[in-house]
Motif scaffolding. Sequence first.
Motif, PDB file in Angstrom:
ATOM      1  N   GLU A  55      -0.559   1.347  13.544  1.00 14.70           N
ATOM      2  CA  GLU A  55      -0.900   0.637  12.306  1.00 14.70           C
ATOM      3  C   GLU A  55      -0.302   1.345  11.096  1.00 14.70           C
ATOM      4  N   GLN A  56      -0.388   2.666  11.069  1.00 18.32           N
ATOM      5  CA  GLN A  56       0.199   3.424   9.961  1.00 18.32           C
ATOM      6  C   GLN A  56       1.698   3.170   9.872  1.00 18.32           C
ATOM      7  N   ARG A  57       2.380   3.193  11.024  1.00 14.82           N
ATOM      8  CA  ARG A  57       3.833   2.959  11.007  1.00 14.82           C
ATOM      9  C   ARG A  57       4.161   1.560  10.507  1.00 14.82           C
ATOM     10  N   ALA A  58       3.303   0.598  10.829  1.00 11.26           N
ATOM     11  CA  ALA A  58       3.551  -0.783  10.398  1.00 11.26           C
ATOM     12  C   ALA A  58       3.210  -0.998   8.927  1.00 11.26           C
ATOM     13  N   GLN A  59       2.250  -0.248   8.399  1.00  9.13           N
ATOM     14  CA  GLN A  59       1.761  -0.497   7.040  1.00  9.13           C
ATOM     15  C   GLN A  59       2.365   0.418   5.983  1.00  9.13           C
ATOM     16  N   ARG A  60       2.974   1.504   6.364  1.00  7.15           N
ATOM     17  CA  ARG A  60       3.541   2.425   5.367  1.00  7.15           C
ATOM     18  C   ARG A  60       5.054   2.260   5.305  1.00  7.15           C
ATOM     19  N   HIS A  61       5.546   2.229   4.079  1.00  5.50           N
ATOM     20  CA  HIS A  61       6.971   1.991   3.867  1.00  5.50           C
ATOM     21  C   HIS A  61       7.511   3.014   2.867  1.00  5.50           C
ATOM     22  N   PRO A  62       8.754   3.446   3.072  1.00  6.86           N
ATOM     23  CA  PRO A  62       9.332   4.384   2.099  1.00  6.86           C
ATOM     24  C   PRO A  62       9.652   3.665   0.796  1.00  6.86           C
ATOM     25  N   VAL A  63       9.564   4.399  -0.287  1.00  2.76           N
ATOM     26  CA  VAL A  63       9.861   3.829  -1.595  1.00  2.76           C
ATOM     27  C   VAL A  63      10.491   4.915  -2.453  1.00  2.76           C
ATOM     28  N   ARG A  64      11.412   4.484  -3.306  1.00  2.00           N
ATOM     29  CA  ARG A  64      11.989   5.402  -4.288  1.00  2.00           C
ATOM     30  C   ARG A  64      11.219   5.255  -5.582  1.00  2.00           C
ATOM     31  N   ALA A  65      10.821   6.387  -6.136  1.00  2.30           N
ATOM     32  CA  ALA A  65      10.090   6.380  -7.403  1.00  2.30           C
ATOM     33  C   ALA A  65      10.834   7.258  -8.393  1.00  2.30           C
ATOM     34  N   VAL A  66      10.634   6.980  -9.655  1.00  2.00           N
ATOM     35  CA  VAL A  66      11.309   7.720 -10.726  1.00  2.00           C
ATOM     36  C   VAL A  66      10.256   8.463 -11.534  1.00  2.00           C
ATOM     37  N   LEU A  67      10.514   9.743 -11.807  1.00  2.00           N
ATOM     38  CA  LEU A  67       9.592  10.537 -12.633  1.00  2.00           C
ATOM     39  C   LEU A  67       9.602  10.014 -14.064  1.00  2.00           C
ATOM     40  N   MET A  68       8.420   9.847 -14.634  1.00  2.00           N
ATOM     41  CA  MET A  68       8.292   9.329 -15.992  1.00  2.00           C
ATOM     42  C   MET A  68       8.335  10.438 -17.040  1.00  2.00           C
ATOM     43  N   ALA A  69       8.103  11.692 -16.600  1.00  2.00           N
ATOM     44  CA  ALA A  69       8.117  12.832 -17.528  1.00  2.00           C
ATOM     45  C   ALA A  69       8.600  14.053 -16.761  1.00  2.00           C
ATOM     46  N   ASP A  70       8.983  15.090 -17.509  1.00  2.00           N
ATOM     47  CA  ASP A  70       9.368  16.343 -16.855  1.00  2.00           C
ATOM     48  C   ASP A  70       8.161  16.886 -16.089  1.00  2.00           C
ATOM     49  N   ALA A  71       8.406  17.335 -14.846  1.00  2.00           N
ATOM     50  CA  ALA A  71       7.317  17.898 -14.046  1.00  2.00           C
ATOM     51  C   ALA A  71       6.901  19.234 -14.639  1.00  2.00           C
ATOM     52  N   PRO A  72       5.600  19.496 -14.741  1.00  2.00           N
ATOM     53  CA  PRO A  72       5.149  20.769 -15.311  1.00  2.00           C
ATOM     54  C   PRO A  72       5.561  21.946 -14.432  1.00  2.00           C
ATOM     55  N   GLN A  73       5.565  23.105 -15.011  1.00  2.00           N
ATOM     56  CA  GLN A  73       5.892  24.314 -14.255  1.00  2.00           C
ATOM     57  C   GLN A  73       4.974  25.435 -14.712  1.00  2.00           C
ATOM     58  N   GLY A  74       5.035  26.553 -14.056  1.00  2.00           N
ATOM     59  CA  GLY A  74       4.190  27.696 -14.422  1.00  2.00           C
ATOM     60  C   GLY A  74       2.819  27.584 -13.811  1.00  2.00           C
ATOM     61  N   VAL A  75       1.790  27.717 -14.619  1.00  2.00           N
ATOM     62  CA  VAL A  75       0.409  27.709 -14.143  1.00  2.00           C
ATOM     63  C   VAL A  75       0.079  26.385 -13.465  1.00  2.00           C
ATOM     64  N   ALA A  76       0.588  25.290 -13.969  1.00  2.00           N
ATOM     65  CA  ALA A  76       0.294  23.970 -13.407  1.00  2.00           C
ATOM     66  C   ALA A  76       0.828  23.836 -11.987  1.00  2.00           C
ATOM     67  N   ALA A  77       1.802  24.665 -11.594  1.00  2.00           N
ATOM     68  CA  ALA A  77       2.390  24.571 -10.255  1.00  2.00           C
ATOM     69  C   ALA A  77       1.406  25.010  -9.178  1.00  2.00           C
ATOM     70  N   GLN A  78       0.259  25.505  -9.568  1.00  2.00           N
ATOM     71  CA  GLN A  78      -0.724  25.940  -8.578  1.00  2.00           C
ATOM     72  C   GLN A  78      -1.717  24.834  -8.229  1.00  2.00           C
ATOM     73  N   TRP A  79      -1.442  23.601  -8.567  1.00  2.00           N
ATOM     74  CA  TRP A  79      -2.369  22.501  -8.311  1.00  2.00           C
ATOM     75  C   TRP A  79      -2.512  22.168  -6.833  1.00  2.00           C
ATOM     76  N   SER A  80      -1.502  22.426  -6.036  1.00  2.00           N
ATOM     77  CA  SER A  80      -1.597  22.107  -4.616  1.00  2.00           C
ATOM     78  C   SER A  80      -1.257  23.344  -3.794  1.00  2.00           C
TER      79      SER A  80
END
Length: 184
Positions: A55-80
């Motif tokens: 079901e996952q293989r049938a329901q999930r599809h790849p997509v290209r997305a565009v960043l709307m802003a510069d990705a944060p760096q530094g302290v914010a990089a510890q979010w994950s």
Amino acid sequence: MSGKRHLWRWRSNPLRRREDVLEAWIVLAVWAVVVLVGAVVAPLAFRTAEHRFAEQRAQRHPVRAVLMADAPQGVAAQWSADGRVQDTVRWVAPDGTPRTGHTLVDPSLPRGTTVHLWQDDRGQLVTTAPTDRAEGRIEAGLLAAGAALVAAAPVLGAGAFARARLDRRRLALWDREWDLVGPR
């Protein structure tokens, strides 16, 4: 020779007690139930997991997305745990409507960078790619083995409890008999 040693409780033996025969039957019943439960639960869990992965293989599809802003760096990089940061992206849903949402991306990516993500049939971003067929079979097999073990655990526990009670009873009988024989 070793087969006779394992089945000693089934043979006529002047030292055999009723508790010994009862224990042998309990062990036989527990293992029969464990095998039966495993034979039912494992294939059922395997098919269920494999169906979910399909079901996952049938329901999930790849997509290209565009960043709307510069990705944060530094302290914010510890979010994950893997060092990625949350940022806003835009993509097109399967029905053709543009969507905007948040996802984890590598830190310090500039605005306008294309990232590859996964979406479901409703156009919502999902965090992981679908499990491929080979990996899905391996995971389904592990889940099936785990489900069989979990289903068998109460039966094995009940058998161990019954055997412990029989051991206590045997020890109590041996104590009583020793009280009779010991003083002589």
